[in-house]
Design a protein around this motif. Sequence first.
Motif, PDB file in Angstrom:
ATOM      1  N   LEU A   1       0.841  -1.207   0.000  1.00 53.69           N
ATOM      2  CA  LEU A   1       0.000   0.000   0.000  1.00 53.69           C
ATOM      3  C   LEU A   1       0.871   1.250   0.000  1.00 53.69           C
TER       4      LEU A   1
ATOM      5  N   LYS B   1      -4.989   7.696  -5.481  1.00 50.75           N
ATOM      6  CA  LYS B   1      -5.046   6.297  -5.067  1.00 50.75           C
ATOM      7  C   LYS B   1      -4.930   5.414  -6.300  1.00 50.75           C
TER       8      LYS B   1
ATOM      9  N   TYR C   1      -4.897   2.024  -6.020  1.00 47.66           N
ATOM     10  CA  TYR C   1      -5.360   0.652  -5.874  1.00 47.66           C
ATOM     11  C   TYR C   1      -6.737   0.450  -6.469  1.00 47.66           C
TER      12      TYR C   1
ATOM     13  N   THR D   1     -10.359  -1.813  -7.136  1.00 44.73           N
ATOM     14  CA  THR D   1     -11.507  -2.075  -6.272  1.00 44.73           C
ATOM     15  C   THR D   1     -11.165  -3.133  -5.226  1.00 44.73           C
ATOM     16  N   LEU D   2     -10.117  -3.901  -5.518  1.00 44.60           N
ATOM     17  CA  LEU D   2      -9.772  -4.953  -4.568  1.00 44.60           C
ATOM     18  C   LEU D   2      -8.873  -4.400  -3.462  1.00 44.60           C
ATOM     19  N   GLN D   3      -8.660  -3.102  -3.517  1.00 46.88           N
ATOM     20  CA  GLN D   3      -7.895  -2.420  -2.492  1.00 46.88           C
ATOM     21  C   GLN D   3      -6.501  -2.975  -2.344  1.00 46.88           C
ATOM     22  N   ALA D   4      -6.203  -3.570  -1.203  1.00 43.19           N
ATOM     23  CA  ALA D   4      -4.812  -3.889  -0.949  1.00 43.19           C
ATOM     24  C   ALA D   4      -4.408  -5.292  -1.375  1.00 43.19           C
ATOM     25  N   SER D   5      -5.362  -6.116  -1.732  1.00 44.87           N
ATOM     26  CA  SER D   5      -4.988  -7.503  -2.009  1.00 44.87           C
ATOM     27  C   SER D   5      -4.457  -7.703  -3.421  1.00 44.87           C
ATOM     28  N   PHE D   6      -4.982  -6.932  -4.349  1.00 48.46           N
ATOM     29  CA  PHE D   6      -4.480  -7.025  -5.715  1.00 48.46           C
ATOM     30  C   PHE D   6      -4.255  -5.621  -6.238  1.00 48.46           C
TER      31      PHE D   6
END
Lengths: 630, 211
Positions: B28, B38, B40, B42-47
């Motif tokens: 991140l 930003k 990232y 829609t999967l935010q921090a995982s992908f």
Amino acid sequence: MIQTLLSPDQQNVTQRLELAKLANLCSERIVNFCELQAALPLKNGMVESPAKPTSPISPQSPLSTPETTRRPAHFPTSLQSPSLERRSSKSPSVDMSDGAVLAAVDPIKYAKILNQRMVEHLKKRLEKMECSPQRRANMTQELFRKISENNEKAKLMQEQQRRRQQQLKSYADKRTRALNLKDPAKKKEHEEWLASILIHDDKFKWPLSLKSQLKHENKLDVSAANDFCTTILRSTTHPMSDIVKTCHSKVKTVTDPLHEKYSTLVSDAVLVPYLYSEPLLSDEAVAKLEVLADSSPEENTFSTVEENCNVSVDEIKLAKYMTDKEISKLINDDKAGDTQGDAQQEVDAQQEVDAQQEVAVSSFDDEMDYLFDSEDDEVLNDKVVPDDVTSPVVPGKLNNLAAADELASKIRNELDEVEGQSAAFKKQLSTVTGYLHETMHCLSRLFRLAYEPLNSEEGYDVINTAVQECLFSDIGDQLQILYRLANLKKERKMAEIMTSFIEKDISHMQVNEKWYLDTRGECYNHLVSHLRRITAIHSPLEKALSCTVRLHAGVVETAEAFYAAKHKQEPMGADDLLPIICYIVVKSQIPQIISQCNIMADFIPPEYMMEQEGYCLSTVQTAVEYLLTL
Amino acid sequence: MAGAQNRTSSFKIVLLGEGCVGKTSLVLRYVEDKFNDKHYSTLQASFLTKKLNINGSRVSLAIWDTAGQERFHALGPIYYRDSQGAILVYDITDEDSFEKVKMWVKELRKMLGNAVQLCIVGNKIDKEKERHVAAAAAEEYAKSVGAKHYHSSAKLNKGVEELFVDLSKRMLQKKLSSDESGSDRAVGGRGSVVIADDSAAPATQKKGGCC
């Protein structure tokens, strides 16, 4: 000949009368001859044709054009595209009345039809009309001339087509070389396909006119491109739609018999709650089933139960299947035949209800909990266990118990037997996936070769979406059953595991408490329902996009919104996400999630596997594999 | 075929390490910091995906976060298959987490061979005082397994950017050298079909006239 016979030198009345008769006879014969010629293939007609007009239409004709020849259309001078609604999902069909199109496909055939029409028309006219033999003769002669003219035009057009096709073929040859296909047979195949596409489009025009609308200001119009691909794949004439059809029929020869034979067993038995696990249903479980049968003999009661308890429709279906119909079927052996039909109808009707309703996927409420806890050693909530569970079972019900037990073991044996054939199913599956892969690749290449605007990265996405949509839409259900058969063992296991989780909540999945979001996981229920929809989507790419990716995004959004309301930011990494996905998968109560994952893994193009589609699929696959270890 | 080198190179990087070593914060931090908006998904921090430019070559990174819990270990291959880079994170204050890294290294080498570029990252150098994993030993270990060792602090944003840029360079180099050695590249991928002869289709003849 007629002209000679009608020479004005003939003055005698008798002679005139005879002459008239003769003329009639002649014209009849000519009409007959024309008829014959019109019906004959061109070559014969042309050889025997006495008149060979050089100009297509002879305005200098000494005879006024009879109405006969005015009405039936001449050969079209240009080919109009069939009227096509751009957004229509219906394939463009060739209207036989559209002369231009027919002439484009087969000028000879068109000439034949035109000629026949003219002959018939003239015949009718001659029958009705009273006119001088001279006029008759003129008319038939004119007809004759027109027929030859049409045939001549057809021949010319055919020759032109031939030359044009030759040109297109050599062009196709050149383009296909760029593919660098190593297998010469494959190369040849692609060459032929590309050539036939080019020839088709050259004839019909509509693909070319649609193609010209694909780009706006040098950018691919994605929605137009998608419509374009779909229209082509669903058309009745396009060579690429033939490739799709061929693939479908190949796949169906494998899947149809299996679907017919096993789909009922697999879809009705391998579901949640799963009642056919080893060992046999415990007496306690059967007794509880018994209570269910007792407490809800009428359908109405069930809907009330459903409303009150928020039980999933699938669960009710099975309970009903076991109690109302199947048990009575087994008890009354002699009536077996009739009731089976009923039971099936019942199940079918219920499935319809399934489709219409938003399936409630929450766990059994307390009132129903005790019914399916065969494996569970959790302490039941005393207050909700009705007294009659502990009371002795009335003698008549004993039959039901035995029947339920017998049915369970019968179905389990059937499942075991089918499971035993998994190696054979896997082999069939690999044949089918082979066909589908080959077709997918071939269509994708041909689209990019034949239609340059699609030969780009965005074009690739559009092609994949459209190809998968068309290729899988007609065979999705059958394919799913084949996958389920090949994965039956795992799916049965999954059904058991999902059944054991019916009453459990998110805390049983070792999810970090901060992601319970105050409600012990119920806030994820909408995503559980969302995941269940995966079985209704046929295109693997669409399954990934609108189900798995959406599912992950949904989890993140739900959590984000929850914390945003508290003015906090809690980023969710894989450590947090995976257990939540496990929870949603287990609560989805669809054991066929295993098949679904395999379908996606098999057919999502490798380029997508690096992207979020691949990531989300991997997470669901991991969740599934993890659940199977529980 | 010309111009292939100008196309974007896509790499998959898998992020491994025990829970709580700071994998997620690391990634991140990297994605947030480079640009202000930003990045990232829609999967935010995982992908996460990230595009960067390395010496004029366009590089697109797909960063896959994995779950570090022990119970998911056996399922690792689902995530790390086909990855060109792996970032193995440990917490310098937690020796166990370094042992886990060693385990991952073994597994990755076994499953992916030398095709994968390994980065061993000692995170949380802001807690230098509580260090339990000796820097020298870690460096030595990394060298012995053909990996590169880095130190980072997601909290202080130290060593994060360098880590990803360096890894990208290594992956790019590996790719170029394997391209040169003539390893097969899939034909007909997501990019366009390269048409050797780009002459347009023969012009449609005007119909009509004689017909």
